[in-house]
Design a protein around this motif. Structure first.
Motif, mmCIF file in Angstrom:
data_model
loop_
_atom_site.group_PDB
_atom_site.id
_atom_site.type_symbol
_atom_site.label_atom_id
_atom_site.label_comp_id
_atom_site.label_asym_id
_atom_site.label_seq_id
_atom_site.Cartn_x
_atom_site.Cartn_y
_atom_site.Cartn_z
ATOM 1 N N MET A 1 81.979 48.555 155.867
ATOM 2 C CA MET A 1 83.446 48.311 156.667
ATOM 3 C C MET A 1 83.414 49.262 157.447
ATOM 4 S SD MET A 1 85.960 46.408 156.937
ATOM 5 C CE MET A 1 86.321 45.222 155.594
ATOM 6 N N GLN A 3 81.321 51.235 158.977
ATOM 7 C CA GLN A 3 80.473 51.195 160.011
ATOM 8 C C GLN A 3 81.030 50.012 161.091
ATOM 9 O OE1 GLN A 3 76.386 50.198 158.877
ATOM 10 N NE2 GLN A 3 75.489 50.217 161.241
ATOM 11 N N ASN A 4 81.239 48.967 160.686
ATOM 12 C CA ASN A 4 81.909 47.964 161.490
ATOM 13 C C ASN A 4 83.192 48.499 162.157
ATOM 14 O OD1 ASN A 4 80.012 46.087 160.381
ATOM 15 N ND2 ASN A 4 81.332 45.340 158.828
ATOM 16 N N GLN A 7 81.513 51.931 164.679
ATOM 17 C CA GLN A 7 80.860 51.626 165.914
ATOM 18 C C GLN A 7 81.569 50.925 167.147
ATOM 19 O OE1 GLN A 7 77.368 48.778 164.934
ATOM 20 N NE2 GLN A 7 76.475 49.493 166.583
ATOM 21 N N SER A 131 86.075 37.196 167.847
ATOM 22 C CA SER A 131 85.471 36.772 166.570
ATOM 23 C C SER A 131 86.304 35.562 165.995
ATOM 24 C CB SER A 131 85.170 37.697 165.526
ATOM 25 O OG SER A 131 84.840 37.375 164.202
ATOM 26 N N GLU A 136 87.648 40.098 160.758
ATOM 27 C CA GLU A 136 87.204 40.993 161.958
ATOM 28 C C GLU A 136 88.051 41.465 163.033
ATOM 29 O OE1 GLU A 136 83.255 39.447 163.070
ATOM 30 O OE2 GLU A 136 82.239 40.181 161.198
ATOM 31 N N LEU A 139 90.166 43.877 162.224
ATOM 32 C CA LEU A 139 89.526 45.034 162.472
ATOM 33 C C LEU A 139 89.400 45.626 163.630
ATOM 34 C CD1 LEU A 139 87.862 47.354 160.496
ATOM 35 C CD2 LEU A 139 85.909 45.997 161.275
ATOM 36 N N HIS A 140 89.185 44.611 164.963
ATOM 37 C CA HIS A 140 89.038 45.034 166.217
ATOM 38 C C HIS A 140 90.349 45.354 166.739
ATOM 39 C CE1 HIS A 140 84.874 42.572 166.135
ATOM 40 N NE2 HIS A 140 84.687 43.755 165.761
#
Length: 200
Positions: A1, A3-4, A7, A131, A136, A139-140
């Motif tokens: 999570m 890393q998601n 990055q 997404s 996701e 998260l974004h």
């Protein structure tokens, strides 16, 4: 999570480049009264945030509706960035964005929100973040929100940075960023052309 989250955060931060936009903001706000500058910065960052957020969720639908592709967005964005970069490397009386209006002129949306922050590269980046997964997507949205906080911290201190570093250093930084932006614009154009050739 982690890393998601990390990055896309780093990618979007590098693409929007708030530190590199410091000379742009200082130049565009030079004729705005000092007491209004913080308000303008906050407003433009908020507008850029909303535009990127909307593009993240509805960008692909918009491109399909107007029959545009990612390739045309890259090539068009590269041309715009190249023209802006030329003005940074070779300053003109009208300023970086060729806006030589009256001293009391206050920039609105263009050029600070667009293309300085929510430029073609940033639009393409958030477009790739879109997404179908709700987790996701949240998260974004968190990534974009944190990037916007970094914008505010850096750009609200832009004038202080200019005072500390001095006009000559800021001019040198602007020329250097113009050179880097020129290379980025050419790379964007080449990537668009390569993608177009592969699609034939």
């Amino acid at each position: 999570m982690s890393q998601n989250f990390f990055q896309p955060f780093v990618i979007l931060l590098l693409v929007t480049d708030p530190v590199g936009n410091v000379p742009l903001f200082v130049s565009a706000l030079s004729h705005v009264p000092a007491e209004r500058r913080a308000t303008v910065v906050i407003r433009e960052c908020a507008i850029a945030f909303v535009i990127l957020l909307l593009f993240m969720f509805f960008g692909r639908h918009f491109l399909l509706a107007v029959q545009l592709t990612d390739i045309s967005l890259r090539i068009g964005g590269g041309v715009i960035l190249f023209l802006i970069a030329l003005r940074m490397v070779f300053p003109q009386p009208g300023g970086v964005f060729g806006d030589g209006e009256a001293d009391d002129h206050e920039p609105f949306i263009v050029p600070l929100a667009i293309p300085a922050l929510a430029g073609p590269s940033a639009l393409v980046t958030v477009l790739l973040f879109s997404s179908s997964s709700a987790i996701e997507s949240l998260l974004h949205v968190a990534v974009l929100s944190l990037v916007a906080v970094v914008w505010l911290v850096v750009l609200l201190s832009a004038e202080r940075m200019q005072r500390v570093l001095g006009a000559r250093v800021m001019t040198a930084v602007e020329r250097l960023m113009g050179l880097i932006l020129t290379a980025m614009a050419v790379e964007m154009l080449l990537a668009g052309v390569r993608a177009y050739v592969k699609s034939l």
